[in-house]
Design an enzyme around this catalytic site. Structure first.
Site, PDB file in Angstrom:
ATOM      1  N   ASP A   1      31.595  68.585 -44.272  1.00  0.00           N
ATOM      2  CA  ASP A   1      32.828  68.098 -44.896  1.00  0.00           C
ATOM      3  C   ASP A   1      32.953  68.532 -46.356  1.00  0.00           C
ATOM      4  O   ASP A   1      34.067  68.678 -46.860  1.00  0.00           O
ATOM      5  CB  ASP A   1      32.886  66.559 -44.852  1.00  0.00           C
ATOM      6  CG  ASP A   1      33.093  66.009 -43.460  1.00  0.00           C
ATOM      7  OD1 ASP A   1      33.904  66.585 -42.716  1.00  0.00           O
ATOM      8  OD2 ASP A   1      32.440  65.015 -43.104  1.00  0.00           O
TER       9      ASP A   1
ATOM     10  N   ASP B   1      39.810  70.218 -32.397  1.00  0.00           N
ATOM     11  CA  ASP B   1      38.453  70.326 -32.935  1.00  0.00           C
ATOM     12  C   ASP B   1      37.633  71.336 -32.130  1.00  0.00           C
ATOM     13  O   ASP B   1      36.977  72.223 -32.702  1.00  0.00           O
ATOM     14  CB  ASP B   1      37.743  68.968 -32.866  1.00  0.00           C
ATOM     15  CG  ASP B   1      38.377  67.908 -33.727  1.00  0.00           C
ATOM     16  OD1 ASP B   1      37.931  67.738 -34.868  1.00  0.00           O
ATOM     17  OD2 ASP B   1      39.315  67.239 -33.255  1.00  0.00           O
TER      18      ASP B   1
ATOM     19  N   GLY C   1      40.763  63.715 -45.539  1.00  0.00           N
ATOM     20  CA  GLY C   1      40.136  65.031 -45.534  1.00  0.00           C
ATOM     21  C   GLY C   1      39.471  65.408 -46.843  1.00  0.00           C
ATOM     22  O   GLY C   1      40.105  65.402 -47.901  1.00  0.00           O
TER      23      GLY C   1
ATOM     24  N   LEU D   1      37.773  71.244 -38.043  1.00  0.00           N
ATOM     25  CA  LEU D   1      39.005  70.467 -38.232  1.00  0.00           C
ATOM     26  C   LEU D   1      38.652  69.272 -39.098  1.00  0.00           C
ATOM     27  O   LEU D   1      38.088  68.283 -38.635  1.00  0.00           O
ATOM     28  CB  LEU D   1      39.584  70.011 -36.881  1.00  0.00           C
ATOM     29  CG  LEU D   1      41.063  69.589 -36.861  1.00  0.00           C
ATOM     30  CD1 LEU D   1      41.544  69.400 -35.415  1.00  0.00           C
ATOM     31  CD2 LEU D   1      41.337  68.320 -37.655  1.00  0.00           C
TER      32      LEU D   1
ATOM     33  N   LYS E   1      41.058  66.816 -50.575  1.00  0.00           N
ATOM     34  CA  LYS E   1      40.751  66.137 -51.834  1.00  0.00           C
ATOM     35  C   LYS E   1      40.231  67.110 -52.883  1.00  0.00           C
ATOM     36  O   LYS E   1      40.542  66.979 -54.066  1.00  0.00           O
ATOM     37  CB  LYS E   1      39.745  65.012 -51.589  1.00  0.00           C
ATOM     38  CG  LYS E   1      40.273  63.908 -50.674  1.00  0.00           C
ATOM     39  CD  LYS E   1      39.261  62.776 -50.556  1.00  0.00           C
ATOM     40  CE  LYS E   1      39.659  61.773 -49.496  1.00  0.00           C
ATOM     41  NZ  LYS E   1      39.252  62.182 -48.144  1.00  0.00           N
TER      42      LYS E   1
ATOM     43  N   THR F   1      40.359  64.711 -38.825  1.00  0.00           N
ATOM     44  CA  THR F   1      40.791  64.537 -37.433  1.00  0.00           C
ATOM     45  C   THR F   1      41.620  63.280 -37.255  1.00  0.00           C
ATOM     46  O   THR F   1      42.591  63.269 -36.487  1.00  0.00           O
ATOM     47  CB  THR F   1      39.559  64.499 -36.494  1.00  0.00           C
ATOM     48  OG1 THR F   1      38.840  65.731 -36.615  1.00  0.00           O
ATOM     49  CG2 THR F   1      39.980  64.315 -35.052  1.00  0.00           C
TER      50      THR F   1
END
Length: 356
Positions: free
Chosen positions: A297, A108, A265, A173, A269, A176
């Site tokens: 995100d 990260d 993640g 990242l 998706k 995680t």
């Protein structure tokens, strides 16, 4: 003519004139220097003919897309190197709202460092929001060679916008938790560019398969939507921890044949809704998230979907603004080539869960 009895020698006149000039220099040198500095600082900070297009007050979205793709790939190199070296230095950085432990790894931090330095060096006037923080004492300089990949040149035209209207969201990242479990297929690095709060550039990179999807609203993309969907019994992709929450409502709404796909993640998706040339990518028709989620995100995926004619909204159908706070309270539902409004109307009960 001098008064009688007073004689002005040439030497005295010279000294007097020099003193006068000295006084004038002292008075005006600071003023002139200030004006010169103001002039220099007012020049465009574009770095000359090899610098980015526009002035310090504007940025070219095509160039920002090129740097965003490069940043996602460079960050992905760090993510992959750390994972393959098995030196994650894993630690907890806090708890999610649901009480789950939120993890942090060297992957990260090193990915974030590389991505932020590259973007800030290329576009210093642009606001950058990232999931992780860069040490302010870290003054590493990263240069962009100003090259634009041919696939971007061929599809995207230059477009300048005010720098103050741009916000870049970085997820160095994504997934995680899955990264620590060595579930590599779910891991992505992402960059999103929002203009006046609307996502217009999205980059999603999969470090372990070297696949990169990018798109620009009203520009072009290197990815497309899948053509086959089933609105009556859709495949719904959800977070691994939310599968139980969504499954009961989804089956009641769409029927017992509805398929629930647990995955990690947000980037993964969104890619599930697209035509992705990656054997480790599952396929889905709808992406649903039923709790609070951070904007880094989802911003890149939102931009990609918008560029392809898709939708990502809260569970109540509201557009998500990428300004202000870094969180989205209303959950989300994402689809493409489907009746998005009809999907929202079918899932009214999920919104109640999103605030828990």
């Amino acid at each position: 003519m001098a008064p009688m009895g007073i004689r002005l020698s040439p030497l005295g006149m010279a000294v007097f004139c020099l003193l006068g000039l000295g006084v004038l220099y002292h008075l005006y040198s600071g003023f002139l220097a200030g004006r010169f500095a103001f002039f220099m600082l007012s020049e465009p900070a574009a770095g000359g003919p090899d610098g980015p297009r526009g002035s310090a007050a504007t940025v070219d979205l095509r160039e920002l897309l090129a740097v965003s793709v490069l940043a996602a790939v460079r960050g992905g190199e760090e993510v992959r190197r750390v994972r393959e070296g098995n030196v994650l230095n894993e630690k907890a950085k806090g708890k999610t709202r649901e009480g789950a432990e939120e993890k942090l790894t060297s992957g990260d931090l090193l990915s974030n460092r590389r991505m932020c330095h590259l973007l800030r060096a290329a576009f210093p006037a642009v606001q950058i929001n990232s999931e992780e923080h860069v040490d302010t004492a870290d003054q590493e300089t990263v240069y962009w060679d100003h090259s634009i990949p041919e696939d971007i040149k061929g599809k995207i035209q230059p477009k300048e916008v005010p720098a103050e209207s741009v916000t870049v969201w970085i997820d160095p990242l994504d997934a995680t938790q899955e990264y620590t479990e060595d579930l590599r297929q779910y891991v992505t690095t992402m960059v999103c560019v929002a203009v006046n709060g609307k996502p217009v550039i999205g980059v999603i990179h999969k470090p372990f398969s070297a696949y990169t999807a990018w798109a620009m609203v009203d520009g072009g993309s290197n990815v497309k939507a899948r053509s086959s969907y089933n609105e009556k019994t859709p495949r719904i992709i959800v977070s691994r921890s939310h599968a139980g929450k969504v499954e009961q409502v989804a089956r009641q709404t769409f029927g017992n044949k509805t398929v629930i796909i647990p995955a990690g993640g947000a980037g993964y998706k969104v890619l599930a809704l697209l035509d992705v040339a990656d054997k480790n990518q599952e396929e889905a028709d709808v992406y649903i998230h039923v709790t609070y989620i951070k904007k880094w995100d989802i911003c890149a995926g939102n931009a990609v979907l918008r560029a392809l004619g898709g939708h990502m909204t809260t569970l109540m159908g509201e557009e998500i603004s990428y300004t202000g706070s870094d969180g989205n309270e209303g959950g989300l539902i994402a689809s493409i080539n489907m009746d998005h409004k009809a999907l929202i109307e079918k899932l009214p009960d999920l919104e109640k869960t999103s605030h828990k």
